[in-house]
Motif scaffolding. Structure first.
Motif, PDB file in Angstrom:
ATOM      1  N   PHE A   1       0.808  -1.227   0.000  1.00 32.94           N
ATOM      2  CA  PHE A   1       0.000   0.000   0.000  1.00 32.94           C
ATOM      3  C   PHE A   1       0.839   1.275   0.000  1.00 32.94           C
ATOM      4  CE2 PHE A   1      -2.877  -3.213   1.787  1.00 32.94           C
ATOM      5  CZ  PHE A   1      -4.006  -3.005   0.999  1.00 32.94           C
ATOM      6  N   GLY A   2       2.156   1.157   0.191  1.00 30.33           N
ATOM      7  CA  GLY A   2       3.004   2.336   0.226  1.00 30.33           C
ATOM      8  C   GLY A   2       2.951   3.192  -1.032  1.00 30.33           C
TER       9      GLY A   2
ATOM     10  N   LEU B   1       0.692   4.549   7.425  1.00 33.80           N
ATOM     11  CA  LEU B   1       1.017   3.274   6.781  1.00 33.80           C
ATOM     12  C   LEU B   1       1.603   2.292   7.796  1.00 33.80           C
ATOM     13  CD1 LEU B   1       1.344   1.603   4.162  1.00 33.80           C
ATOM     14  CD2 LEU B   1       3.614   2.655   3.912  1.00 33.80           C
ATOM     15  N   ILE B   2       2.499   2.786   8.653  1.00 32.15           N
ATOM     16  CA  ILE B   2       3.112   1.921   9.663  1.00 32.15           C
ATOM     17  C   ILE B   2       2.059   1.411  10.634  1.00 32.15           C
ATOM     18  CG2 ILE B   2       4.889   1.751  11.442  1.00 32.15           C
ATOM     19  CD1 ILE B   2       6.235   4.189  10.198  1.00 32.15           C
ATOM     20  N   LEU B   3       1.230   2.317  11.147  1.00 31.68           N
ATOM     21  CA  LEU B   3       0.229   1.931  12.142  1.00 31.68           C
ATOM     22  C   LEU B   3      -0.790   0.966  11.554  1.00 31.68           C
ATOM     23  CD1 LEU B   3      -0.431   5.285  14.049  1.00 31.68           C
ATOM     24  CD2 LEU B   3       1.312   3.543  14.423  1.00 31.68           C
ATOM     25  N   ALA B   4      -1.199   1.202  10.322  1.00 32.27           N
ATOM     26  CA  ALA B   4      -2.175   0.310   9.690  1.00 32.27           C
ATOM     27  C   ALA B   4      -1.596  -1.089   9.515  1.00 32.27           C
ATOM     28  CB  ALA B   4      -2.609   0.875   8.337  1.00 32.27           C
ATOM     29  N   SER B   5      -0.345  -1.169   9.092  1.00 29.92           N
ATOM     30  CA  SER B   5       0.281  -2.479   8.894  1.00 29.92           C
ATOM     31  C   SER B   5       0.497  -3.190  10.223  1.00 29.92           C
ATOM     32  CB  SER B   5       1.617  -2.322   8.160  1.00 29.92           C
ATOM     33  OG  SER B   5       2.548  -1.587   8.930  1.00 29.92           O
TER      34      SER B   5
ATOM     35  N   ASP C   1       4.266  13.338  12.612  1.00 31.87           N
ATOM     36  CA  ASP C   1       4.026  13.140  14.042  1.00 31.87           C
ATOM     37  C   ASP C   1       3.096  11.967  14.302  1.00 31.87           C
ATOM     38  OD1 ASP C   1       5.578  15.338  14.313  1.00 31.87           O
ATOM     39  OD2 ASP C   1       4.157  16.507  15.500  1.00 31.87           O
ATOM     40  N   VAL C   2       2.218  11.669  13.351  1.00 31.51           N
ATOM     41  CA  VAL C   2       1.303  10.546  13.530  1.00 31.51           C
ATOM     42  C   VAL C   2       2.061   9.243  13.715  1.00 31.51           C
ATOM     43  CG1 VAL C   2       1.070  10.145  11.032  1.00 31.51           C
ATOM     44  CG2 VAL C   2      -0.733   9.372  12.584  1.00 31.51           C
ATOM     45  N   GLY C   3       3.221   9.138  13.097  1.00 34.54           N
ATOM     46  CA  GLY C   3       4.035   7.949  13.271  1.00 34.54           C
ATOM     47  C   GLY C   3       5.011   8.068  14.420  1.00 34.54           C
ATOM     48  N   ALA C   4       5.719   9.200  14.499  1.00 40.08           N
ATOM     49  CA  ALA C   4       6.779   9.359  15.496  1.00 40.08           C
ATOM     50  C   ALA C   4       6.232   9.329  16.920  1.00 40.08           C
ATOM     51  CB  ALA C   4       7.531  10.664  15.247  1.00 40.08           C
ATOM     52  N   LEU C   5       5.170  10.085  17.181  1.00 35.53           N
ATOM     53  CA  LEU C   5       4.611  10.110  18.529  1.00 35.53           C
ATOM     54  C   LEU C   5       4.057   8.746  18.926  1.00 35.53           C
ATOM     55  CD1 LEU C   5       2.727  13.546  18.661  1.00 35.53           C
ATOM     56  CD2 LEU C   5       4.981  12.985  19.552  1.00 35.53           C
TER      57      LEU C   5
END
Length: 361
Positions: free
Chosen positions: A40-41, A78-82, A268-272
């Motif tokens: 999906f990336g 993308l990270i959180l969904a996977s 920030d959605v990924g880092a935090l």
């Protein structure tokens, strides 16, 4: 989900009994998250680009970064969904620790999403105010710490374990545990966010530290291993290896697009979210100080910002050419890939040192 399904169908399909093994499910979790990220990336990059969901680079940042203006951001989605998809597929959904870590990750990701959304809509590098962001982080962290206190089944679960010593631990008490745990989660979340300033710089240390915490969670959740290594036994914590494996797989999949020169930024959605997840994992396994050691790069980045601000306010002088410290090395003439890879190398050594402390007691 598949774990519960295999329990029902293994009488008819014997091969499904293999799904009961935690080690196999962890491997499959990593592979699934990696595959989802790769699949999906490209579509996510195109979708963000078409809608101009892009990064606004600070005018005060290094001049070499100005060319990155307009690069798609909020790739942490993308990270959180996977990760979530993989955990729901391969994890034991009756495990409370698994749901807690996912809950913390989601809430901090939501805070980061609002921050990124403000930056995108305002076409500015300034998102939510620091005070508002810290308030919601504190609410989330205190809530998570309170839940962990409630789930504690042994006095050792509220103790601070000292590395290199067999039976030395500091009793934090209920209030101390909640406050300290909240500090770890908030600090870890913001430390990863500060580190996320170069292409791929933050995600690879997250993957390495997350993988190490997965090993520690597996050992802490096993009676024999925990007794042999003189670490607190935390029942059911072994299942967190599924989350950690998914984090490694999803992170590596994201790195495929985030490596220099980046096609997409984490935001920030990924880092935090990822930082908060690592902090929560460290608390559950009772290895906060080892986590601090393994996360030395995140600690260094945070300390460099604190030192820079304090020095400038007190003396009017700067300690570094620019903070966080990765910008300092850039301004000293290091090419961006050199800074990134050298920080990765340092993290490898720190993670290995942290894992060595499990035996050096």
């Amino acid at each position: 989900m598949l774990l519960q399904l295999s329990s029902v169908l293994e009488s008819s399909w014997g091969i499904l009994s293999a799904v009961q093994y935690l080690s196999l499910r962890a491997i499959l979790s990593a592979l699934t998250a990696f595959g989802v990220s790769l699949l999906f990336g490209p579509g996510l990059v195109r979708w963000y680009t078409a809608r101009n969901i892009s990064q606004s680079v600070r005018a005060l940042g290094p001049q070499s970064h100005q060319s990155k203006d307009g690069t798609p951001t909020m790739g942490g989605v993308l990270i959180l969904a996977s990760v979530f998809g993989s955990v729901l597929l391969w994890g034991d959904l009756s495990n409370r620790y698994l749901w807690l870590v996912m809950g913390v990750t989601f809430v901090f990701g939501l805070i980061g999403w609002f921050d990124d959304h403000c930056k995108v809509t305002k076409s500015s590098s300034a998102g939510l105010s620091a005070r508002l962001k810290l308030f919601w982080q504190s609410v989330a962290a205190l809530s998570a710490a309170g839940v962990l206190l409630y789930l504690a089944t042994s006095p050792s679960h509220t103790h601070l374990l000292m590395p290199f010593f067999k039976n030395v631990a500091l009793d934090l008490g209920a209030v101390g545990f909640v406050l300290f745990s909240s500090l770890v989660i908030i600090g870890s979340s913001n430390a990863v966010n500060l580190t996320d300033g170069l292409d791929g710089l933050a995600i690879m240390p997250v993957v390495m530290v997350g993988g190490a915490l997965g090993i520690i969670a597996y050992l802490a959740g096993h009676v024999g291993f925990s007794e042999y290594l003189y670490i607190p036994y935390v029942p059911d914590s072994g299942e967190l290896a599924i989350f950690c494996a998914a984090l490694c797989g999803g992170g590596l999949g994201f790195l495929w697009f985030n490596t220099y020169p980046a096609q997409i930024f984490m935001g920030d959605v990924g880092a935090l979210a990822l930082g908060a997840a690592l902090g929560t994992l460290a608390i559950i396994t009772r290895h906060e100080l080892v986590f601090c050691l393994m996360s030395g790069i995140f600690v260094l980045e945070t300390v460099s910002v604190i030192a820079q601000v304090a020095s400038y306010k007190l003396t009017g002088r700067r300690v570094f050419m620019m903070a966080p410290i990765h910008h300092h090395f850039e301004l000293k003439g290091w090419p961006e890939p050199r800074v990134i890879v050298r920080f990765w190398i340092i993290t490898v050594m720190l993670v290995l040192t942290g894992l060595a402390t499990l035996k050096l007691r």
